[in-house]
Design a protein around this motif. Structure first.
Motif, mmCIF file in Angstrom:
data_model
loop_
_atom_site.group_PDB
_atom_site.id
_atom_site.type_symbol
_atom_site.label_atom_id
_atom_site.label_comp_id
_atom_site.label_asym_id
_atom_site.label_seq_id
_atom_site.Cartn_x
_atom_site.Cartn_y
_atom_site.Cartn_z
ATOM 1 N N VAL A 27 0.810 -1.226 0.000
ATOM 2 C CA VAL A 27 0.000 0.000 0.000
ATOM 3 C C VAL A 27 0.839 1.269 0.000
ATOM 4 O O VAL A 27 0.406 2.308 -0.499
ATOM 5 N N GLY A 28 2.040 1.217 0.585
ATOM 6 C CA GLY A 28 2.876 2.406 0.689
ATOM 7 C C GLY A 28 3.834 2.597 -0.460
ATOM 8 O O GLY A 28 4.630 3.547 -0.453
ATOM 9 N N HIS A 29 3.778 1.710 -1.445
ATOM 10 C CA HIS A 29 4.588 1.908 -2.645
ATOM 11 C C HIS A 29 4.103 3.180 -3.333
ATOM 12 O O HIS A 29 2.889 3.418 -3.424
ATOM 13 N N PRO A 30 4.993 4.033 -3.819
ATOM 14 C CA PRO A 30 4.557 5.324 -4.382
ATOM 15 C C PRO A 30 3.559 5.202 -5.520
ATOM 16 O O PRO A 30 2.650 6.031 -5.645
ATOM 17 N N ASP A 31 3.698 4.189 -6.372
ATOM 18 C CA ASP A 31 2.720 4.012 -7.438
ATOM 19 C C ASP A 31 1.344 3.681 -6.868
ATOM 20 O O ASP A 31 0.312 4.137 -7.374
ATOM 21 N N LYS A 32 1.328 2.878 -5.812
ATOM 22 C CA LYS A 32 0.054 2.511 -5.196
ATOM 23 C C LYS A 32 -0.576 3.679 -4.445
ATOM 24 O O LYS A 32 -1.806 3.791 -4.368
ATOM 25 N N MET A 88 1.257 -6.252 6.339
ATOM 26 C CA MET A 88 0.578 -4.983 6.616
ATOM 27 C C MET A 88 -0.431 -5.141 7.754
ATOM 28 O O MET A 88 -0.634 -4.234 8.556
ATOM 29 N N SER A 89 -1.073 -6.309 7.832
ATOM 30 C CA SER A 89 -2.071 -6.535 8.881
ATOM 31 C C SER A 89 -1.443 -6.593 10.270
ATOM 32 O O SER A 89 -2.122 -6.372 11.276
#
Length: 345
Positions: free
Chosen positions: A10-15, A133-134
């Motif tokens: 989720v924290g990838h810049p594209d995402k 992430m969870s």
């Protein structure tokens, strides 16, 4: 034969950019179902550029939407450049009559190798990031990538790779232990071997992440959004587009068709291609590939598809309830990995 597939977190810049684009889309659809939205986002450091076309009756606070998306990533004092315009009347003319908003080819794919009807290495890479992430572990950041290399001849995981952002003072051995445990849990869930090669942060350190480490752009992770490289892709991104755009809606329908065909036993693997012309409602072509795993011919399956499914943009939107989907829930971790989505049922 070893095949690799990847996923991003989720924290990838594209995402992050996909999430912003879909948040703008949902803000418009929430108040005006007839909104036409095609939004692209670019991010670098704390600078966000939003461009594209939006035609809606709803007046929205662009800066507020972006701030809400970025808050979970600890990003404040964001500078927004607004380059949004309205949809071309030439395009709107064709769409309003029920035609496709653009020409293009869309692909759907399904395989019986996992309960999700998705390629196993792609599913493993996705699930490990979801699990990490969870955890909400204080040592781990939100920017991460996973890659799984699977040996299809020996039916085993060969290499499991995760690169994940971590706190500057984190014990790297502990980070590796947390990630390895997540890998093992996911492998067990899918009844796979546990003696695979483990790679965690191969460079040795991953503190700076997100848009401060790399620029992000909407639609740059279209393979991670779909089938992890196991199928063709027409090239059109999903995020930031309302369902009148066949880039999104027809790709969802192609996936549903491929999954239905595999689930109902017509074949073990299936790829469906739909092609559209701008302003024309019906697809100009329907093509099916079953990779030698079906007793039915491609012509027979194509005929069945045309009889069974309404492939017009309006028909797809109606059958899949695409004006009622919360697209912010599917911006990350793949558009075909969640069982509650209309095209996955």
């Amino acid at each position: 034969m070893i095949i690799s597939s990847e996923q991003v977190s989720v924290g990838h810049p594209d995402k992050i950019c996909d999430q912003i684009s879909d948040a703008i889309l949902m803000e418009c659809l929430k108040y005006d179902k007839s909104s036409r939205v095609a939004v692209e986002t670019l991010i670098k450091d704390n600078q966000v550029v939003v461009a594209g076309e939006v035609s809606t009756k709803h007046f929205f606070n662009l800066e507020g939407i972006i701030e809400n998306v970025l808050e979970p990533y600890g990003m404040t004092d964001v500078v927004v450049t607004n380059l949004l315009g309205i949809q071309s009347p030439d395009i709107a003319q064709g769409v309003n009559k029920g035609g496709a908003g653009d020409q293009g080819i869309m692909f759907g794919y399904a395989t019986d190798e996992t309960p999700e009807y998705l390629p196993l290495p792609y599913v493993l890479a996705t699930r490990v990031l979801e699990k990490l992430m969870s955890l909400g572990h204080p040592l781990l950041g939100k920017d991460a990538k996973a890659q799984v290399s699977y040996d299809y001849e020996r039916k085993r995981i060969d290499t499991f790779l995760v690169s994940i952002q971590h706190a500057e003072t984190a014990d790297l051995a502990k980070v590796k232990r947390i990630v390895r445990e997540a890998m093992m849990a996911v492998a067990l869930r899918y009844r796979q071997n546990l003696d695979f090669k483990v790679l965690v942060n191969p460079t040795g350190r991953f503190v700076l992440g997100g848009s401060f480490a790399d620029a992000g752009v909407t639609g740059r992770k279209i393979v991670a959004d779909t089938y992890g490289g196991f199928a063709h892709h027409g090239g059109g991104a999903f995020s930031g587009k309302d369902p009148s755009k066949v880039d999104r809606s027809a790709a969802y329908m192609a996936r549903k068709i491929a999954k239905d065909i595999v689930r109902e036993g017509y074949t073990k693997r299936c790829e469906v291609q739909l092609a559209y012309a701008i302003g024309v409602a019906e697809p100009v072509s329907v093509y099916v590939e079953t990779f030698g795993t079906s007793r039915y011919t491609a012509k027979q399956l194509e005929g069945m598809i045309r009889e069974r499914y309404d492939l017009t943009p309006r028909g797809i939107i109606k059958e899949l309830h695409l004006l009622d989907v919360d697209y912010t829930k599917i911006s990350c971790f793949g558009h075909f990995t969640k069982a509650n989505l209309p095209w996955e049922k």
